[in-house]
Design a protein around this motif. Sequence first.
Motif, PDB file in Angstrom:
ATOM      1  N   UNK A  79       0.822  -1.208   0.000  1.00 12.24           N
ATOM      2  CA  UNK A  79       0.000   0.000   0.000  1.00 12.24           C
ATOM      3  C   UNK A  79       0.855   1.257   0.000  1.00 12.24           C
ATOM      4  N   UNK A  80       1.982   1.231   0.730  1.00 10.05           N
ATOM      5  CA  UNK A  80       2.865   2.393   0.743  1.00 10.05           C
ATOM      6  C   UNK A  80       3.549   2.550  -0.613  1.00 10.05           C
ATOM      7  N   UNK A  81       3.939   1.446  -1.216  1.00 18.37           N
ATOM      8  CA  UNK A  81       4.536   1.522  -2.544  1.00 18.37           C
ATOM      9  C   UNK A  81       3.531   2.063  -3.561  1.00 18.37           C
ATOM     10  N   UNK A  82       2.286   1.636  -3.417  1.00 16.68           N
ATOM     11  CA  UNK A  82       1.233   2.131  -4.308  1.00 16.68           C
ATOM     12  C   UNK A  82       1.066   3.641  -4.162  1.00 16.68           C
ATOM     13  N   UNK A  83       1.054   4.138  -2.917  1.00 16.06           N
ATOM     14  CA  UNK A  83       0.894   5.562  -2.694  1.00 16.06           C
ATOM     15  C   UNK A  83       2.104   6.336  -3.216  1.00 16.06           C
ATOM     16  N   UNK A  84       3.289   5.794  -3.029  1.00 12.94           N
ATOM     17  CA  UNK A  84       4.490   6.439  -3.559  1.00 12.94           C
ATOM     18  C   UNK A  84       4.416   6.568  -5.078  1.00 12.94           C
ATOM     19  N   UNK A  85       3.902   5.535  -5.736  1.00 13.73           N
ATOM     20  CA  UNK A  85       3.796   5.583  -7.197  1.00 13.73           C
ATOM     21  C   UNK A  85       2.823   6.662  -7.651  1.00 13.73           C
ATOM     22  N   UNK A  86       1.716   6.811  -6.920  1.00 16.12           N
ATOM     23  CA  UNK A  86       0.735   7.836  -7.279  1.00 16.12           C
ATOM     24  C   UNK A  86       1.361   9.227  -7.176  1.00 16.12           C
ATOM     25  N   UNK A  87       2.127   9.451  -6.123  1.00 19.66           N
ATOM     26  CA  UNK A  87       2.724  10.771  -5.908  1.00 19.66           C
ATOM     27  C   UNK A  87       3.897  11.006  -6.851  1.00 19.66           C
ATOM     28  N   UNK A  88       4.773  10.017  -6.990  1.00 19.05           N
ATOM     29  CA  UNK A  88       6.003  10.222  -7.763  1.00 19.05           C
ATOM     30  C   UNK A  88       5.808  10.053  -9.260  1.00 19.05           C
ATOM     31  N   UNK A  89       4.928   9.147  -9.671  1.00 19.28           N
ATOM     32  CA  UNK A  89       4.773   8.872 -11.095  1.00 19.28           C
ATOM     33  C   UNK A  89       3.567   9.563 -11.714  1.00 19.28           C
ATOM     34  N   UNK A  90       2.490   9.701 -10.958  1.00 20.25           N
ATOM     35  CA  UNK A  90       1.270  10.302 -11.502  1.00 20.25           C
ATOM     36  C   UNK A  90       1.174  11.799 -11.259  1.00 20.25           C
ATOM     37  N   UNK A  91       2.130  12.373 -10.548  1.00 26.60           N
ATOM     38  CA  UNK A  91       2.129  13.814 -10.339  1.00 26.60           C
ATOM     39  C   UNK A  91       1.092  14.316  -9.361  1.00 26.60           C
ATOM     40  N   UNK A  92       0.704  13.470  -8.397  1.00 26.47           N
ATOM     41  CA  UNK A  92      -0.236  13.905  -7.365  1.00 26.47           C
ATOM     42  C   UNK A  92       0.532  14.507  -6.192  1.00 26.47           C
ATOM     43  N   UNK A  93      -0.126  15.404  -5.472  1.00 30.46           N
ATOM     44  CA  UNK A  93       0.508  16.105  -4.357  1.00 30.46           C
ATOM     45  C   UNK A  93      -0.306  15.881  -3.084  1.00 30.46           C
ATOM     46  N   UNK A  94       0.385  15.527  -2.017  1.00 31.24           N
ATOM     47  CA  UNK A  94      -0.236  15.417  -0.694  1.00 31.24           C
ATOM     48  C   UNK A  94      -0.447  16.837  -0.178  1.00 31.24           C
ATOM     49  N   UNK A  95      -1.718  17.292  -0.189  1.00 33.73           N
ATOM     50  CA  UNK A  95      -1.999  18.694   0.130  1.00 33.73           C
ATOM     51  C   UNK A  95      -1.592  19.059   1.553  1.00 33.73           C
ATOM     52  N   UNK A  96      -1.713  18.106   2.494  1.00 29.33           N
ATOM     53  CA  UNK A  96      -1.330  18.408   3.873  1.00 29.33           C
ATOM     54  C   UNK A  96       0.174  18.658   3.959  1.00 29.33           C
ATOM     55  N   UNK A  97       0.977  17.760   3.397  1.00 31.73           N
ATOM     56  CA  UNK A  97       2.430  17.926   3.439  1.00 31.73           C
ATOM     57  C   UNK A  97       2.888  19.114   2.599  1.00 31.73           C
ATOM     58  N   UNK A  98       2.114  19.491   1.609  1.00 35.88           N
ATOM     59  CA  UNK A  98       2.456  20.660   0.802  1.00 35.88           C
ATOM     60  C   UNK A  98       2.497  21.924   1.661  1.00 35.88           C
ATOM     61  N   UNK A  99       1.536  22.044   2.588  1.00 31.58           N
ATOM     62  CA  UNK A  99       1.479  23.228   3.437  1.00 31.58           C
ATOM     63  C   UNK A  99       2.210  23.045   4.769  1.00 31.58           C
ATOM     64  N   UNK A 100       2.310  21.798   5.243  1.00 32.74           N
ATOM     65  CA  UNK A 100       2.924  21.543   6.551  1.00 32.74           C
ATOM     66  C   UNK A 100       3.990  20.449   6.427  1.00 32.74           C
ATOM     67  N   UNK A 101       5.103  20.742   5.751  1.00 33.93           N
ATOM     68  CA  UNK A 101       6.109  19.699   5.494  1.00 33.93           C
ATOM     69  C   UNK A 101       6.812  19.194   6.743  1.00 33.93           C
ATOM     70  N   UNK A 102       6.818  19.965   7.821  1.00 32.80           N
ATOM     71  CA  UNK A 102       7.554  19.559   9.026  1.00 32.80           C
ATOM     72  C   UNK A 102       6.651  19.273  10.219  1.00 32.80           C
ATOM     73  N   UNK A 103       5.335  19.271  10.036  1.00 37.10           N
ATOM     74  CA  UNK A 103       4.412  18.988  11.146  1.00 37.10           C
ATOM     75  C   UNK A 103       4.611  17.568  11.645  1.00 37.10           C
TER      76      UNK A 103
END
Length: 343
Positions: free
Chosen positions: A108-132
């Motif tokens: 499941x983590x590998x699947x999520x990594x592929x969505x973010x790294x290969x499909x160009x999706x962005x985790x909106x929470x980490x986009x605004x709060x990278x160090x939370x």
Amino acid sequence: VTTKNTKTGQEFAKFRLRVAVTGDSSNRYVILGKAESSQEEALWYYDFSGATYFDEDREEELPSRKANCICLDTLMELMSKIARVEWDDRTRKLIANTSANVKHASPTIRWLDNIINEDGMVDSFRHFYPTAKDRFTCWHQYTNKRFENEGCRIDYMLVDEPLLEHIQRGPDDPLRCCRFDGNPICEEAALHAATASGSFKGSSFEGGGIALASQHALDTQFGGAAHTGVIYTPPSYSDHIATSLLLNDLFVEPSLHLDETDAATKRAQPHKKQKSIASFFGKKPAGGLLSKPSTGLAKAANAENSLQRQASDNGKRKGQQSLASTFKRTKSVGSRSSITEPK
């Protein structure tokens, strides 16, 4: 082992793992884990063999656990109870950040990594709060892990990268921290948010379920401005909490209106059904008489008693004549009823 609900007296047959420790100065037994419903569940966390599951979409067996890999919490328990070595929080976090690596064992983590790294999706929470830190969205309800803030973040608002210009963080410091006034990205702030600064209550190990949140606790989460982040719904709603995404007016039609009377909308907003203390003080009805709301048999009994007293006072009761033939009831309005004399 047998566990018992102290409120109901009901008993449950459970299983725990007992291990004989030999080779040190004294032979002893230690109990590992918690009471589980089956022997397999009691052994699961302490089984170092690999495990797989069948993926129906891919029609193949995939690894769910790599051999000789265990959870860090399980390793800490074994070190404490068997080796009698205690690790403080600093050591635990150091191990987690350096030696621990679960990605190879989690499809499941590998699947999520592929969505973010290969499909160009962005985790909106980490986009605004990278160090939370420790901003989790799910906890183990069975062991009340939310109140230690030991959980995981598995609920996301993923956005296509070209849409980033249309999302907003919200007002200053929109991360929920309740009564914590320090740095909103630190671990202590996350614990305050997860527990509503102690206002949320967990389930009792003696039974009785999860306590409902007070209106004050709900207001700490639902009373703020719209924002991108997380909304800490109370434990009684779910073991997960809500995630939120704030879009600007260029993306969302400004005239969009939320219909508060829509049935589906009401079901999606259970926090608005929470009764405040003011709801227990009813308004005085016209006529100056306040009657207690009643239903079913209790309502009929109250009306009948009222009729009998009225008939006795006025001296109108005659033989075996029924009360219904002497008096008539008006239609109920809400939860109140009134009795009137016939003309």
